[in-house]
Design a protein around this motif. Structure first.
Motif, mmCIF file in Angstrom:
data_model
loop_
_atom_site.group_PDB
_atom_site.id
_atom_site.type_symbol
_atom_site.label_atom_id
_atom_site.label_comp_id
_atom_site.label_asym_id
_atom_site.label_seq_id
_atom_site.Cartn_x
_atom_site.Cartn_y
_atom_site.Cartn_z
ATOM 1 N N ASP A 118 0.850 -1.201 0.034
ATOM 2 C CA ASP A 118 -0.091 -0.011 0.121
ATOM 3 C C ASP A 118 0.842 1.316 -0.255
ATOM 4 O O ASP A 118 1.240 2.002 1.137
ATOM 5 N N LYS A 131 0.386 4.259 -1.054
ATOM 6 C CA LYS A 131 -0.269 5.357 -0.345
ATOM 7 C C LYS A 131 -0.268 5.571 0.877
ATOM 8 O O LYS A 131 0.245 6.502 1.614
ATOM 9 N N ASP A 143 3.489 6.301 2.214
ATOM 10 C CA ASP A 143 3.544 7.552 1.818
ATOM 11 C C ASP A 143 3.069 8.593 3.107
ATOM 12 O O ASP A 143 3.892 9.320 3.629
ATOM 13 N N THR A 144 1.764 8.234 3.304
ATOM 14 C CA THR A 144 1.136 9.171 4.459
ATOM 15 C C THR A 144 2.005 8.866 5.710
ATOM 16 O O THR A 144 2.070 10.013 6.354
#
Length: 448
Positions: free
Chosen positions: A316, A318, A321-322
């Motif tokens: 995942d 995303k 990165d979060t």
């Protein structure tokens, strides 16, 4: 930067020739060695070849050319700033005495002269600097490959990521006697002589080095057959470094108490976490010495946080990165600290993992970041609690489990009946790395 100390370097016969001139360069004489070899293993990015290097002086930097190898480039200001002579570097403390900040762009060389194991540079201000060939090689900074290699060596080498099926447990262990010098104890239980011999000290240093190598690679190791004595955990921890004092003291007892100030001091399940993330600098390594354990349940659980972060990056991106961009807050009583759950270094490599749900503070983020943060955090929680990542180990008296508190999550299953008593202590990662580098230099001949 790697230190200027290291093994003796020997060279073959020297053939002198002129330095090739570049734009704005100067004429100088250098010694292209037929070969640079070392008497012991050294931190090197590649093995030496028979092809002689040559040097090119350009306007702002010196280039070192070797056949079939990357060109190493050294700015003049960098070379001058890192001169290791007694005028620039204090010989006893190894600390800098001068800095080149007045006019860095004005620093120029006049000549380069041959030395038995490197080069010397005469500067326009009349100063002369000498640089060991191996030191230049070890500190080359002009390409990513060399910087990544040096980063790995400075931080102890590349970690081995693991899950429950890949960790070589229980072979990640060492005997207490292998890391402890012989001493005259009051009860003689750890003594075979009145004092440690030189051979014993060398042998136990080798044992400590093997122990630290396991900890660096896997983040986890078991010290076996430790005497069942009060505060013995401090003696084991001091073989790594200085004890880290915290709000729990120099050492702490993990056992069931009434009105516990910490979930660890109850019989409840203790979920995977890291300790003291609400500190500005959490402890680097934790030591847990099992003194008594005849309870039902109470297994220790360990999870490789770096493996979790690595897998999340693939599964995942995303969410990954979060968690590298948004800071999360941890709190306990009057302590409060914000940090990224996943930390990256300047090259984008995973360098830290911070996870302690029981000490989570209410997220203090802009409105639009709250939902993405919780969605990403949920993915981490799912992975952390997936049994395939969990190593279970039932502590028994005489075991000291040691783990990297900045990488490895620890937990405990609930227990009942009987008694369970562990004593714990902390050592900072700086102390670990200092000892690791010193022993690496001693036993592997690698100057880091």
């Amino acid at each position: 930067m790697l230190r200027r100390t290291g093994p003796v370097v020997t060279t073959n016969a020297i053939t002198r020739h002129q330095l090739r001139l570049g734009t704005g360069g100067v004429m100088a004489v250098v010694d292209p060695r037929a070969q640079w070899t070392t008497t012991t293993p050294l931190l090197r990015r590649w093995t030496a070849t028979a092809t002689a290097p040559h040097y090119e002086a350009l306007t702002t930097h010196l280039e070192v050319h070797r056949s079939g190898k990357p060109v190493d480039k050294y700015h003049y200001v960098w070379l001058r700033d890192n001169c290791g002579c007694n005028l620039c570097l204090d010989p006893s403390s190894q600390q800098k005495k001068t800095h080149q900040w007045a006019n860095p762009s004005a620093i120029k060389l006049t000549t380069v002269q041959p030395e038995s194991n490197g080069i010397s540079i005469n500067w326009a201000d009349g100063h002369t600097s000498r640089y060991d060939a191996a030191w230049l090689d070890a500190n080359a900074y002009s390409n990513l490959e060399s910087r990544k290699y040096r980063k790995e060596m400075l931080h102890g080498g590349k970690e081995v990521l693991w899950n429950a099926s890949t960790i070589p447990w229980p072979s990640l262990s060492i005997e207490y006697d292998a890391i402890m010098p012989l001493v005259a104890d009051a009860d003689k239980s750890n003594a075979t002589s009145a004092s440690a011999t030189n051979k014993n000290l060398i042998d136990v240093d080798k044992g400590v080095y093997q122990w630290l190598v396991m900890l660096q690679r896997y983040g986890l190791c078991l010290v076996k057959n430790v005497p069942n004595r009060d505060k013995e955990v401090l003696r084991v921890a001091e073989r790594m470094g200085v004890i880290r004092d915290t709000i729990f003291g120099r050492y702490f007892d993990v056992q069931t108490v009434e009105n516990a100030i910490n979930v660890a001091y109850t019989q409840q399940v203790l979920r995977p976490h890291m300790d003291l993330l609400y500190y500005e600098t959490p402890p680097g390594f934790q030591f847990l010495h099992c003194l008594v354990n005849d309870a039902q349940g109470g297994e220790n659980t360990f999870v490789d946080g770096f493996k979790i972060a690595h897998d999340l990056r693939k599964l995942d991106p995303k969410a990954f990165d979060t968690l590298t961009e948004v800071q999360h807050a941890f709190t306990y009583r009057n302590f409060y600290q914000k940090r990224h759950i996943i930390e990256l270094d300047e090259d984008g490599d995973i360098s830290g993992f911070n996870y302690c749900p029981q000490c989570d503070a209410a997220p203090d983020l802009p409105f639009e970041q709250i939902q993405p943060f919780y969605d990403a955090y949920a993915r981490v929680v799912q992975l952390v609690n997936d049994p395939k990542y969990s190593l279970f180990n039932k502590a028994k008296p005489g075991d000291v489990v040691v783990f990297n508190n900045r990488r490895i999550l620890h937990a405990r299953t609930a227990f009942s009946g009987g008694r369970r008593h562990l004593q714990g202590a902390y050592v900072d990662r700086d102390d670990f790395l200092s000892r690791y580098r010193m022993l690496t230099r001693k036993f592997d001949g690698i100057a880091v």
